[in-house]
Scaffold this motif. Structure first.
Motif, PDB file in Angstrom:
ATOM      1  N   ASP A  59      17.211   5.990   4.056  1.00 24.73           N
ATOM      2  CA  ASP A  59      17.330   4.674   4.688  1.00 24.73           C
ATOM      3  C   ASP A  59      15.970   4.014   4.929  1.00 24.73           C
ATOM      4  N   ASN A  60      14.901   4.740   4.685  1.00 30.21           N
ATOM      5  CA  ASN A  60      13.526   4.202   4.759  1.00 30.21           C
ATOM      6  C   ASN A  60      13.078   3.787   6.149  1.00 30.21           C
ATOM      7  N   GLN A  61      13.742   4.295   7.179  1.00 24.35           N
ATOM      8  CA  GLN A  61      13.303   3.921   8.528  1.00 24.35           C
ATOM      9  C   GLN A  61      11.884   4.423   8.808  1.00 24.35           C
ATOM     10  N   VAL A  62      11.575   5.634   8.345  1.00 28.76           N
ATOM     11  CA  VAL A  62      10.216   6.158   8.533  1.00 28.76           C
ATOM     12  C   VAL A  62       9.224   5.305   7.737  1.00 28.76           C
ATOM     13  N   VAL A  63       9.628   4.932   6.531  1.00 34.34           N
ATOM     14  CA  VAL A  63       8.766   4.107   5.681  1.00 34.34           C
ATOM     15  C   VAL A  63       8.459   2.772   6.375  1.00 34.34           C
ATOM     16  N   PHE A  64       9.478   2.145   6.930  1.00 35.77           N
ATOM     17  CA  PHE A  64       9.275   0.848   7.601  1.00 35.77           C
ATOM     18  C   PHE A  64       8.406   1.023   8.861  1.00 35.77           C
ATOM     19  N   ALA A  65       8.616   2.122   9.565  1.00 32.92           N
ATOM     20  CA  ALA A  65       7.800   2.385  10.763  1.00 32.92           C
ATOM     21  C   ALA A  65       6.329   2.531  10.374  1.00 32.92           C
ATOM     22  N   LEU A  66       6.075   3.276   9.299  1.00 33.63           N
ATOM     23  CA  LEU A  66       4.681   3.481   8.872  1.00 33.63           C
ATOM     24  C   LEU A  66       4.066   2.179   8.368  1.00 33.63           C
ATOM     25  N   ALA A  67       4.862   1.406   7.629  1.00 34.85           N
ATOM     26  CA  ALA A  67       4.346   0.122   7.140  1.00 34.85           C
ATOM     27  C   ALA A  67       3.964  -0.775   8.321  1.00 34.85           C
ATOM     28  N   GLY A  68       4.783  -0.730   9.377  1.00 34.87           N
ATOM     29  CA  GLY A  68       4.487  -1.514  10.578  1.00 34.87           C
ATOM     30  C   GLY A  68       3.195  -1.066  11.252  1.00 34.87           C
ATOM     31  N   LEU A  69       2.823   0.199  11.028  1.00 40.15           N
ATOM     32  CA  LEU A  69       1.570   0.707  11.606  1.00 40.15           C
ATOM     33  C   LEU A  69       0.363   0.386  10.715  1.00 40.15           C
ATOM     34  N   GLY A  70       0.631  -0.320   9.619  1.00 41.75           N
ATOM     35  CA  GLY A  70      -0.482  -0.710   8.738  1.00 41.75           C
ATOM     36  C   GLY A  70      -0.802   0.297   7.656  1.00 41.75           C
ATOM     37  N   VAL A  71       0.084   1.286   7.489  1.00 41.07           N
ATOM     38  CA  VAL A  71      -0.126   2.326   6.480  1.00 41.07           C
ATOM     39  C   VAL A  71       0.214   1.784   5.090  1.00 41.07           C
ATOM     40  N   ALA A  72      -0.512   2.226   4.080  1.00 42.20           N
ATOM     41  CA  ALA A  72      -0.173   1.911   2.677  1.00 42.20           C
ATOM     42  C   ALA A  72       0.843   2.959   2.234  1.00 42.20           C
ATOM     43  N   VAL A  73       2.114   2.611   2.339  1.00 45.30           N
ATOM     44  CA  VAL A  73       3.148   3.645   2.219  1.00 45.30           C
ATOM     45  C   VAL A  73       3.855   3.581   0.868  1.00 45.30           C
ATOM     46  N   THR A  74       4.125   4.786   0.339  1.00 50.15           N
ATOM     47  CA  THR A  74       4.871   4.932  -0.908  1.00 50.15           C
ATOM     48  C   THR A  74       6.170   5.648  -0.587  1.00 50.15           C
ATOM     49  N   SER A  75       7.272   5.060  -1.033  1.00 56.60           N
ATOM     50  CA  SER A  75       8.612   5.570  -0.718  1.00 56.60           C
ATOM     51  C   SER A  75       9.218   6.180  -1.977  1.00 56.60           C
ATOM     52  N   VAL A  76       9.582   7.459  -1.894  1.00 56.36           N
ATOM     53  CA  VAL A  76      10.092   8.181  -3.070  1.00 56.36           C
ATOM     54  C   VAL A  76      11.510   8.643  -2.807  1.00 56.36           C
ATOM     55  N   ASP A  77      12.397   8.368  -3.741  1.00 60.98           N
ATOM     56  CA  ASP A  77      13.773   8.846  -3.623  1.00 60.98           C
ATOM     57  C   ASP A  77      14.323   9.088  -5.024  1.00 60.98           C
ATOM     58  N   ILE A  78      15.281  10.009  -5.112  1.00 63.59           N
ATOM     59  CA  ILE A  78      15.895  10.296  -6.413  1.00 63.59           C
ATOM     60  C   ILE A  78      16.858   9.186  -6.826  1.00 63.59           C
TER      61      ILE A  78
END
Ligand code: SAM
Length: 255
Positions: free
Chosen positions: A63-82
């Motif tokens: 669901d990418n909730q962690v990804v969105f949280a990290l992006a909100g913290l200014g992280v350059a985030v890469t989201s990987v899923d099968i």
């Protein structure tokens, strides 16, 4: 990709729209960029203080909730899923939230899309390992793409949660702790109300020592282990008094 992961991928693609509806009805994902504590426990969140501009990869992003949280913290985030369908839903939501995220479809046991040492941290968890037939390959790949000195953060549903028969008032073991599977199910795409259907899925029940040994065998030193949480609302058995999550943080050695 092995045949069990392929079957799981097909099912996640089929179930993705229903999974998205469930996340919409909970309404948490739009809040995660400004309230990262909705997606990350305090001890995991502490690893992302001052993480602005850092490169972080989230494996099995769902669901990418962690990804969105990290992006909100200014992280350059890469989201990987099968599941490309899962990534498509997340990409739509990211656009809605105005977040810039890199999405990559991949099996966590084959991260050849990424170079060695490509990320400052790698995060995974929240019901991902249960879908993966080779925990060691998964974690070895995670640590291969992590830079020396970086943290590998695993925050998984606790193995004690996967043992029990559905029952309102008694804890009765259905799946013995040491049975890793594969557990084969025949399911419909109605992920929120499980019912028999045409898709086959394969699950794996790793033990606490499996998780810890898999992290240690990547060569990481053990930075932190924690068991926490007590929410039993979604459970079909009275699990009060048992932990909900297992957090393991490893650090890749500096060469
Ligand atoms: C239950 S979600 C967990 C992630 C997130 N915490 C969530 O609740 O959505 C499981 C995710 O893992 C993904 N997944 C399953 N097997 C995978 C694999 N071998 N490699 C990468 N992702 C995988 C699925 O597509 C799904 O999006």
């Amino acid at each position: 990709m092995n045949s069990m992961h392929l079957a799981n991928q097909k099912w996640w693609d089929a179930a993705s729209a229903n999974w998205a509806r469930g996340a919409d009805s909970r309404g948490l994902w739009p809040r995660c960029p400004t309230e990262p504590e909705l997606a990350l426990c305090p001890k995991a969140l502490a690893y992302f203080e001052d993480a602005t501009g850092k490169r972080v990869c989230v494996l099995g992003s769902g669901d990418n909730q962690v990804v969105f949280a990290l992006a909100g913290l200014g992280v350059a985030v890469t989201s990987v899923d099968i599941s490309q369908k899962q990534l498509d839903v997340a990409a739509r939501r990211a656009k809605e939230l105005g977040l810039s995220i890199s999405f990559q479809q991949a099996d966590v046991t084959d991260l050849s899309a990424f170079a060695n040492d490509a990320f400052d941290s790698v995060y995974t968890g929240g019901h991902v390992a249960v879908w993966v037939s080779d925990l060691q390959m998964y974690y070895s790949e995670a640590v291969r793409i992590l830079r020396p000195g970086g943290f590998f953060i695993v925050d998984e549903y606790h193995p004690f949660r996967r043992l029990w028969k559905n029952s309102r008032d008694a804890l009765v073991v259905e799946n013995p702790y040491f049975e890793r599977g594969p557990f084969e199910y025949e399911e419909s795409a109605a992920i929120l109300q499980p019912e028999p259907g045409p898709w086959k899925t394969y699950e794996f029940h790793w033990t606490v020592s499996d998780y810890m040994n898999a992290v240690l065998k990547t060569g990481c030193s053990l930075e932190l282990v924690d068991e926490y949480g007590e929410d039993v609302e979604r459970e079909g058995a009275p699990l009060h008094g048992l932990p909900e999550f297992l957090l393991i943080v490893g650090q890749k050695p500096v060469r």
